[in-house]
Scaffold this motif. Structure first.
Motif, PDB file in Angstrom:
ATOM      1  N   PHE A  37       0.869  -5.051  11.899  1.00 40.42           N
ATOM      2  CA  PHE A  37      -0.262  -4.478  11.817  1.00 40.42           C
ATOM      3  C   PHE A  37      -0.777  -4.153  13.349  1.00 40.42           C
ATOM      4  O   PHE A  37      -0.708  -5.164  14.141  1.00 40.42           O
ATOM      5  N   GLN A  38      -1.377  -3.228  13.517  1.00 44.49           N
ATOM      6  CA  GLN A  38      -1.906  -2.703  14.868  1.00 44.49           C
ATOM      7  C   GLN A  38      -3.339  -2.569  14.845  1.00 44.49           C
ATOM      8  O   GLN A  38      -3.617  -1.572  14.283  1.00 44.49           O
ATOM      9  N   GLU A  39      -3.939  -3.605  15.508  1.00 48.00           N
ATOM     10  CA  GLU A  39      -5.429  -3.499  15.533  1.00 48.00           C
ATOM     11  C   GLU A  39      -5.767  -2.271  16.512  1.00 48.00           C
ATOM     12  O   GLU A  39      -5.102  -2.205  17.666  1.00 48.00           O
ATOM     13  N   ASN A  40      -6.821  -1.502  16.223  1.00 47.22           N
ATOM     14  CA  ASN A  40      -7.155  -0.082  16.790  1.00 47.22           C
ATOM     15  C   ASN A  40      -8.600  -0.562  17.550  1.00 47.22           C
ATOM     16  O   ASN A  40      -9.466  -1.445  17.224  1.00 47.22           O
TER      17      ASN A  40
ATOM     18  N   SER B 219       0.911  -1.342   0.032  1.00 44.73           N
ATOM     19  CA  SER B 219       0.022  -0.092   0.098  1.00 44.73           C
ATOM     20  C   SER B 219       0.823   1.233   0.009  1.00 44.73           C
ATOM     21  O   SER B 219       1.687   1.299   0.734  1.00 44.73           O
ATOM     22  N   LYS B 220       0.456   2.174  -0.524  1.00 43.67           N
ATOM     23  CA  LYS B 220       1.099   3.511  -0.869  1.00 43.67           C
ATOM     24  C   LYS B 220       0.690   4.386   0.262  1.00 43.67           C
ATOM     25  O   LYS B 220       1.444   5.581   0.856  1.00 43.67           O
ATOM     26  N   THR B 221      -0.426   4.192   1.105  1.00 44.87           N
ATOM     27  CA  THR B 221      -0.893   4.968   2.099  1.00 44.87           C
ATOM     28  C   THR B 221      -0.914   4.273   3.575  1.00 44.87           C
ATOM     29  O   THR B 221      -1.066   5.018   4.442  1.00 44.87           O
ATOM     30  N   LYS B 222      -0.801   2.979   3.545  1.00 40.24           N
ATOM     31  CA  LYS B 222      -0.745   2.407   4.856  1.00 40.24           C
ATOM     32  C   LYS B 222       0.208   1.362   4.849  1.00 40.24           C
ATOM     33  O   LYS B 222       0.047   0.239   4.063  1.00 40.24           O
ATOM     34  N   ALA B 223       1.358   1.460   5.447  1.00 38.17           N
ATOM     35  CA  ALA B 223       2.433   0.678   5.505  1.00 38.17           C
ATOM     36  C   ALA B 223       2.272  -0.688   6.069  1.00 38.17           C
ATOM     37  O   ALA B 223       3.027  -1.433   6.012  1.00 38.17           O
ATOM     38  N   ASP B 224       1.041  -1.073   6.728  1.00 38.60           N
ATOM     39  CA  ASP B 224       0.899  -2.458   7.357  1.00 38.60           C
ATOM     40  C   ASP B 224       0.219  -3.217   6.551  1.00 38.60           C
ATOM     41  O   ASP B 224      -0.053  -4.178   6.981  1.00 38.60           O
ATOM     42  N   ARG B 225      -0.180  -2.942   5.193  1.00 39.84           N
ATOM     43  CA  ARG B 225      -0.564  -3.795   4.375  1.00 39.84           C
ATOM     44  C   ARG B 225      -0.300  -3.730   2.956  1.00 39.84           C
ATOM     45  O   ARG B 225       0.332  -2.877   2.626  1.00 39.84           O
TER      46      ARG B 225
ATOM     47  N   PHE C 110      -2.338  -8.032   5.448  1.00 39.23           N
ATOM     48  CA  PHE C 110      -1.500  -7.500   6.435  1.00 39.23           C
ATOM     49  C   PHE C 110      -0.170  -7.910   6.945  1.00 39.23           C
ATOM     50  O   PHE C 110      -0.091  -8.985   6.912  1.00 39.23           O
TER      51      PHE C 110
END
Length: 149
Positions: free
Chosen positions: A146-149, A109-115, A142
């Motif tokens: 990945f950090q679950e919120n 992903s270009k916007t979310k580093a965890d996936r 993921f």
């Protein structure tokens, strides 16, 4: 469980066999796809294409989904983002369906580093090696951080 960093282009996964029954075909069709070539063995014999009872393509797809979840255990599940599928041959009662999955691309992903997005080709075959379903699917996968919120 598999994470993004566990996967590589070219990785392949193979499912177990699943035998589809006439009772299942009729039951699914009555509920979700009530067309004569899925619901009436006598009338289906005269169908110009199927020439007998054929499982709904959506039924075949549902079986493929089950087999995917068993042979391709991605952390947090198979979260679909896109799919293109074809049913080149009908699924028949007694067919033993198995699934082959091959990863063809992995795009972080270009916007979310965890996936990232993982694209794979699936071939569902019967016991004779005939292709019943072929699809190209993209899923969100993921990484371990990945950090679950």
């Amino acid at each position: 469980m598999l994470y993004l960093e566990d996967l590589n282009v070219g990785d392949q996964f193979q499912s177990r066999e699943y035998e589809i029954t006439l009772e299942e075909i009729l039951d699914f069709a009555q509920k979700y796809d009530p067309q004569v070539f899925h619901t009436d063995p006598e009338k289906a014999k005269n169908h110009p294409i199927f020439k007998g009872i054929a499982a709904s393509g959506w039924h075949t797809s549902a079986i493929v989904m089950r087999l995917w979840t068993e042979c391709f255990p991605v952390a947090y599940g198979l979260i679909g983002s896109d799919s293109n599928l074809r049913w080149p041959r009908p699924t028949r009662a007694g067919d033993k369906i198995s699934v082959e999955v091959e990863i063809v691309s992995i795009t972080p992903s270009k916007t979310k580093a965890d996936r990232g997005i993982v694209s794979y080709i699936t071939q569902a075959k019967n016991q004779n090696g005939d292709i019943l379903l072929i699809s190209t699917t993209k899923i969100v996968v993921f990484n371990r951080h990945f950090q679950e919120n």
